[in-house]
Write a protein that holds these residues in place. Structure first.
Motif, PDB file in Angstrom:
ATOM      1  N   LYS A  83       0.815  -1.250  -0.009  1.00 52.82           N
ATOM      2  CA  LYS A  83       0.042   0.142  -0.087  1.00 52.82           C
ATOM      3  C   LYS A  83       0.722   1.381  -0.114  1.00 52.82           C
ATOM      4  O   LYS A  83       0.605   2.381  -0.777  1.00 52.82           O
ATOM      5  N   ASN A  84       1.939   1.333   0.643  1.00 50.62           N
ATOM      6  CA  ASN A  84       2.715   2.442   0.657  1.00 50.62           C
ATOM      7  C   ASN A  84       3.953   2.692  -0.198  1.00 50.62           C
ATOM      8  O   ASN A  84       4.812   3.309   0.012  1.00 50.62           O
ATOM      9  N   GLY A  85       4.074   1.517  -0.930  1.00 50.18           N
ATOM     10  CA  GLY A  85       5.156   1.692  -1.943  1.00 50.18           C
ATOM     11  C   GLY A  85       6.562   1.519  -1.556  1.00 50.18           C
ATOM     12  O   GLY A  85       7.526   1.803  -2.074  1.00 50.18           O
ATOM     13  N   ASP A  86       6.671   0.778  -0.404  1.00 47.66           N
ATOM     14  CA  ASP A  86       8.211   0.837  -0.014  1.00 47.66           C
ATOM     15  C   ASP A  86       8.888  -0.586  -0.297  1.00 47.66           C
ATOM     16  O   ASP A  86       9.656  -1.124   0.308  1.00 47.66           O
ATOM     17  N   GLY A  87       8.036  -1.504  -1.130  1.00 47.37           N
ATOM     18  CA  GLY A  87       8.683  -2.634  -1.401  1.00 47.37           C
ATOM     19  C   GLY A  87       8.182  -3.780  -0.712  1.00 47.37           C
ATOM     20  O   GLY A  87       8.474  -4.776  -1.039  1.00 47.37           O
ATOM     21  N   TYR A  88       7.532  -3.684   0.219  1.00 39.54           N
ATOM     22  CA  TYR A  88       6.950  -4.842   0.926  1.00 39.54           C
ATOM     23  C   TYR A  88       5.534  -4.860   1.310  1.00 39.54           C
ATOM     24  O   TYR A  88       4.752  -3.708   1.433  1.00 39.54           O
ATOM     25  N   VAL A  89       5.123  -5.922   1.314  1.00 41.10           N
ATOM     26  CA  VAL A  89       3.607  -6.363   1.426  1.00 41.10           C
ATOM     27  C   VAL A  89       3.124  -5.730   2.681  1.00 41.10           C
ATOM     28  O   VAL A  89       3.845  -6.200   3.761  1.00 41.10           O
ATOM     29  N   ASP A  90       2.008  -5.051   2.765  1.00 41.04           N
ATOM     30  CA  ASP A  90       1.451  -4.380   4.126  1.00 41.04           C
ATOM     31  C   ASP A  90       0.013  -4.667   4.176  1.00 41.04           C
ATOM     32  O   ASP A  90      -0.531  -4.191   5.098  1.00 41.04           O
ATOM     33  N   GLN A  91      -0.650  -5.278   3.288  1.00 42.51           N
ATOM     34  CA  GLN A  91      -1.921  -5.506   3.525  1.00 42.51           C
ATOM     35  C   GLN A  91      -2.202  -7.067   2.479  1.00 42.51           C
ATOM     36  O   GLN A  91      -1.693  -7.262   1.574  1.00 42.51           O
ATOM     37  N   TRP A  92      -2.853  -7.933   3.459  1.00 44.77           N
ATOM     38  CA  TRP A  92      -2.962  -9.109   3.172  1.00 44.77           C
ATOM     39  C   TRP A  92      -4.503  -9.646   3.364  1.00 44.77           C
ATOM     40  O   TRP A  92      -5.210  -9.094   3.836  1.00 44.77           O
ATOM     41  N   ARG A 131       4.318 -11.861  12.728  1.00 47.77           N
ATOM     42  CA  ARG A 131       3.196 -11.664  13.787  1.00 47.77           C
ATOM     43  C   ARG A 131       2.545 -10.473  13.820  1.00 47.77           C
ATOM     44  O   ARG A 131       3.146  -9.365  13.810  1.00 47.77           O
ATOM     45  N   LEU A 132       1.123 -10.426  13.438  1.00 44.78           N
ATOM     46  CA  LEU A 132       0.452  -9.368  13.472  1.00 44.78           C
ATOM     47  C   LEU A 132      -0.117  -8.965  14.816  1.00 44.78           C
ATOM     48  O   LEU A 132      -1.021  -8.003  15.019  1.00 44.78           O
ATOM     49  N   SER A 133      -0.334  -9.934  15.763  1.00 48.71           N
ATOM     50  CA  SER A 133      -1.128  -9.616  16.954  1.00 48.71           C
ATOM     51  C   SER A 133      -0.567  -8.849  17.993  1.00 48.71           C
ATOM     52  O   SER A 133      -1.241  -8.298  18.850  1.00 48.71           O
ATOM     53  N   ALA A 134       0.714  -8.283  17.396  1.00 52.74           N
ATOM     54  CA  ALA A 134       1.056  -7.539  18.709  1.00 52.74           C
ATOM     55  C   ALA A 134       0.975  -5.843  18.365  1.00 52.74           C
ATOM     56  O   ALA A 134       1.045  -4.897  19.042  1.00 52.74           O
ATOM     57  N   ARG A 194      -2.359  -3.119  16.474  1.00 54.27           N
ATOM     58  CA  ARG A 194      -3.653  -2.901  16.676  1.00 54.27           C
ATOM     59  C   ARG A 194      -4.494  -4.005  15.914  1.00 54.27           C
ATOM     60  O   ARG A 194      -3.994  -4.388  14.958  1.00 54.27           O
ATOM     61  N   ASP A 195      -5.432  -4.502  16.272  1.00 49.78           N
ATOM     62  CA  ASP A 195      -6.321  -5.557  15.760  1.00 49.78           C
ATOM     63  C   ASP A 195      -6.118  -5.329  14.058  1.00 49.78           C
ATOM     64  O   ASP A 195      -6.788  -4.355  13.421  1.00 49.78           O
ATOM     65  N   PRO A 196      -5.435  -6.321  13.489  1.00 48.41           N
ATOM     66  CA  PRO A 196      -5.340  -6.085  11.904  1.00 48.41           C
ATOM     67  C   PRO A 196      -6.318  -6.019  11.004  1.00 48.41           C
ATOM     68  O   PRO A 196      -6.497  -5.551   9.954  1.00 48.41           O
ATOM     69  N   PHE A 197      -7.512  -6.911  11.618  1.00 43.38           N
ATOM     70  CA  PHE A 197      -8.653  -6.948  10.777  1.00 43.38           C
ATOM     71  C   PHE A 197      -9.465  -5.799  10.920  1.00 43.38           C
ATOM     72  O   PHE A 197      -9.954  -5.121   9.870  1.00 43.38           O
ATOM     73  N   LEU A 198      -9.522  -5.093  12.270  1.00 44.02           N
ATOM     74  CA  LEU A 198     -10.210  -3.478  12.351  1.00 44.02           C
ATOM     75  C   LEU A 198      -9.292  -2.466  11.525  1.00 44.02           C
ATOM     76  O   LEU A 198      -9.911  -1.400  11.087  1.00 44.02           O
ATOM     77  N   ALA A 253      -8.056  -8.760   5.294  1.00 40.92           N
ATOM     78  CA  ALA A 253      -9.305  -8.680   4.987  1.00 40.92           C
ATOM     79  C   ALA A 253     -10.375 -10.032   5.350  1.00 40.92           C
ATOM     80  O   ALA A 253     -11.543 -10.086   5.318  1.00 40.92           O
ATOM     81  N   SER A 254      -9.477 -10.777   6.280  1.00 43.82           N
ATOM     82  CA  SER A 254     -10.550 -12.206   6.506  1.00 43.82           C
ATOM     83  C   SER A 254      -9.529 -12.748   7.580  1.00 43.82           C
ATOM     84  O   SER A 254      -8.366 -12.392   7.949  1.00 43.82           O
ATOM     85  N   GLN A 255     -10.512 -13.588   8.458  1.00 36.89           N
ATOM     86  CA  GLN A 255      -9.781 -14.214   9.585  1.00 36.89           C
ATOM     87  C   GLN A 255     -10.538 -15.519   9.849  1.00 36.89           C
ATOM     88  O   GLN A 255     -11.790 -15.589   9.707  1.00 36.89           O
ATOM     89  N   PHE A 256      -9.993 -16.533  10.354  1.00 31.92           N
ATOM     90  CA  PHE A 256     -10.857 -17.781  10.862  1.00 31.92           C
ATOM     91  C   PHE A 256     -10.797 -17.490  12.491  1.00 31.92           C
ATOM     92  O   PHE A 256      -9.820 -17.384  13.052  1.00 31.92           O
ATOM     93  N   THR A 257     -12.238 -17.554  12.994  1.00 35.11           N
ATOM     94  CA  THR A 257     -12.443 -17.110  14.234  1.00 35.11           C
ATOM     95  C   THR A 257     -13.861 -17.894  14.730  1.00 35.11           C
ATOM     96  O   THR A 257     -14.454 -18.303  13.881  1.00 35.11           O
ATOM     97  N   GLY A 258     -13.952 -17.334  15.883  1.00 34.09           N
ATOM     98  CA  GLY A 258     -15.182 -17.824  16.687  1.00 34.09           C
ATOM     99  C   GLY A 258     -16.083 -16.679  16.746  1.00 34.09           C
ATOM    100  O   GLY A 258     -15.725 -15.466  16.654  1.00 34.09           O
ATOM    101  N   PRO A 259     -17.420 -17.289  17.625  1.00 35.92           N
ATOM    102  CA  PRO A 259     -18.251 -16.015  17.971  1.00 35.92           C
ATOM    103  C   PRO A 259     -17.976 -15.004  18.976  1.00 35.92           C
ATOM    104  O   PRO A 259     -18.503 -13.982  19.019  1.00 35.92           O
ATOM    105  N   TRP A 260     -16.871 -15.231  19.612  1.00 36.22           N
ATOM    106  CA  TRP A 260     -16.328 -14.347  20.675  1.00 36.22           C
ATOM    107  C   TRP A 260     -15.993 -13.066  19.926  1.00 36.22           C
ATOM    108  O   TRP A 260     -15.699 -11.948  20.712  1.00 36.22           O
ATOM    109  N   THR A 261     -15.373 -13.508  18.848  1.00 38.60           N
ATOM    110  CA  THR A 261     -15.023 -11.975  17.934  1.00 38.60           C
ATOM    111  C   THR A 261     -16.057 -11.118  17.653  1.00 38.60           C
ATOM    112  O   THR A 261     -15.640  -9.742  17.646  1.00 38.60           O
ATOM    113  N   VAL A 262     -17.379 -11.287  17.635  1.00 39.94           N
ATOM    114  CA  VAL A 262     -18.575 -10.641  17.429  1.00 39.94           C
ATOM    115  C   VAL A 262     -18.534  -9.385  18.561  1.00 39.94           C
ATOM    116  O   VAL A 262     -18.630  -8.193  18.129  1.00 39.94           O
TER     117      VAL A 262
END
Length: 430
Positions: free
Chosen positions: A178-187, A250-253, A255-259, A264-273
């Motif tokens: 997204k920012n053109g620095d040569g590295y993927v930053d949106q998955w 690791r993206l968990s460290a 801000r929530d990468p989905f929000l 654009a997607s994640q495998f998760t359960g109803p606790w996420t809602v």
């Protein structure tokens, strides 16, 4: 006289100790999250009012690295609670074979209650190898694919329900620098890459169940997963990483990468809602869908239900009273309160269509897809070495899926061979 006095004192102390043991409250351990603590308190208070003759107290499970470690330590130290309401289904067989659990089907009213609550497939799943039932099916969290629908709807040939092809199409279009620095930053997505056995419960295993119509990993004391379904799941996940559609970092460290719209997607359960509803930005839209399946898949899509169940330990002085209390947790009012306080689902028949739960689901429409998915869920196979089985699969997952050092065919074959050796050694040691 001194001998008679000593005998009298002994008998008096024995009687006192027996009376104290009889009157000592039953102990009930619950999970240490806020919703389940509130749930435990409500039902303990209600029980105390209705059954003052059977005192009972609750407490959250003591703090530790994991609840599984705490329970194991309590078993070894003979300090188990009478009732524990958060037992991972995969642990039950080990404890049952160790003789530390009460066979619940020997208690009055259990079998009739459980047959009314659960369908025959669930009852088969929870029945131990010795024919007894040592666990009450309690709660589930079906693992689904949650997507940023605004982002995904802009993509070509990438609409739900997702097959491997349409999901990979989405990855090709969404993954960017997204920012053109040569590295993927949106998955397209992210799922935990660590080679720890329980992480496979939230990526490989639900995808395997989805592809195979709920097939087991173990059957007749042998590995049953050296099949096209497991191979294609490995290939699908390997492609997601090899082509850069899933992040390895690791993206968990952060801000929530989905929000944050980094994925654009994640495998998760109803606790996420509840989390998403609380923290999403205005205009952020998301949907919950069945796990991706092979292009040729037909029929309902199964997934892992992440079941946690209730057990009674053999240190319990009054198993029948303990069961009578447990029944209050898992009748319809108990199940409804579980849903209201925790956003989790009871493992009972027809939750999505039962009029008793209709008002809750109408009020919480984001949870309705999970309620519907609860018809098609599986736990794990009844094996005392199921953790070791997942550990073996996890090692091959790392080599094949993450590091691309093995073909899916070789990785699955090697995992199956290692599981067969493990199961054979267990048979020899019995």
């Amino acid at each position: 006289m001194p001998k008679l006095s000593a005998l009298f004192c002994f008998l008096w102390l024995t009687a006192c100790n027996r009376e104290q043991a009889t009157n000592r409250p039953l102990t009930f351990w619950c999970s240490n999250n806020a919703g389940e603590i509130a749930f435990a308190k409500n039902f303990t208070d209600l029980w105390q009012k209705q059954r003052p003759d059977k005192p009972l107290r609750y407490q959250p499970i003591p703090e530790g690295q994991s609840s599984e470690e705490i329970i194991l330590a309590s078993v070894v130290g003979k300090t188990t609670p009478d009732i524990y309401a958060n037992m991972w289904q995969g642990s039950v067989e080990m404890y049952a074979k160790s003789g530390v659990l009460i066979p619940l089907d020997t208690l009055k009213g259990f079998r009739e209650f459980i047959m009314a609550r659960c369908d025959s497939a669930v009852i088969r799943e929870i029945t131990s190898s010795d024919g007894h039932i040592y666990q009450v099916p309690w709660k589930v969290n079906p693992i689904m694919l949650v997507t940023n629908t605004r982002a995904m709807n802009t993509l070509h040939n990438a609409k739900p329900p997702y097959t491997y092809t349409t999901y990979l199409n989405a990855g090709r279009q969404f993954t960017q620098d997204k920012n053109g620095d040569g590295y993927v930053d949106q998955w397209l997505g992210y799922t935990e890459v660590k080679a720890i056995w329980y992480e496979r419960l939230f990526n490989f295993y639900p995808l395997y169940l989805a592809a195979s119509n709920g097939a087991p990993l173990i059957a007749n004391n042998r590995a049953a997963f050296n099949n096209p379904y497991a191979i294609e799941v490995f290939r699908f996940l390997q492609t997601l990483y090899k082509d850069g559609y899933f992040a390895k970092e690791r993206l968990s460290a952060t801000r929530d990468p989905f929000l944050a719209k980094r994925i654009a997607s994640q495998f998760t359960g109803p606790w996420t809602v509840g989390f998403l509803e609380k923290f999403k930005d205005p205009g952020f839209e998301y949907g919950s869908f069945a796990m991706p399946v092979p292009d040729h898949h037909r029929g309902p899509v199964y997934t892992y239900g992440d079941p946690k169940n209730i057990v009674i330990f053999n240190t319990c002085r009054d198993p029948q009273a303990a069961w009578e209390f447990v029944k209050t947790l898992v009748d319809k009012p108990g199940d409804l309160q579980l849903m209201e306080l925790t956003g989790q689902f009871p493992r009972r028949k027809n939750v999505d269509t039962d009029p008793y739960f209709a008002a809750f689901l109408t009020k919480n429409p984001r949870l309705l897809p999970f309620a519907r998915q609860a018809r098609y869920i599986k736990g794990v196979d009844n094996s005392e070495v199921i953790v070791e089985v997942f550990d073996i699969i996890s090692q091959e997952y790392e080599a094949c899926v993450i590091f691309n050092k093995k073909t899916p065919e070789a990785a699955i074959a090697d995992a199956a061979k290692a599981v067969d050796v493990l199961l054979m050694s267990e048979r020899v040691n019995e």
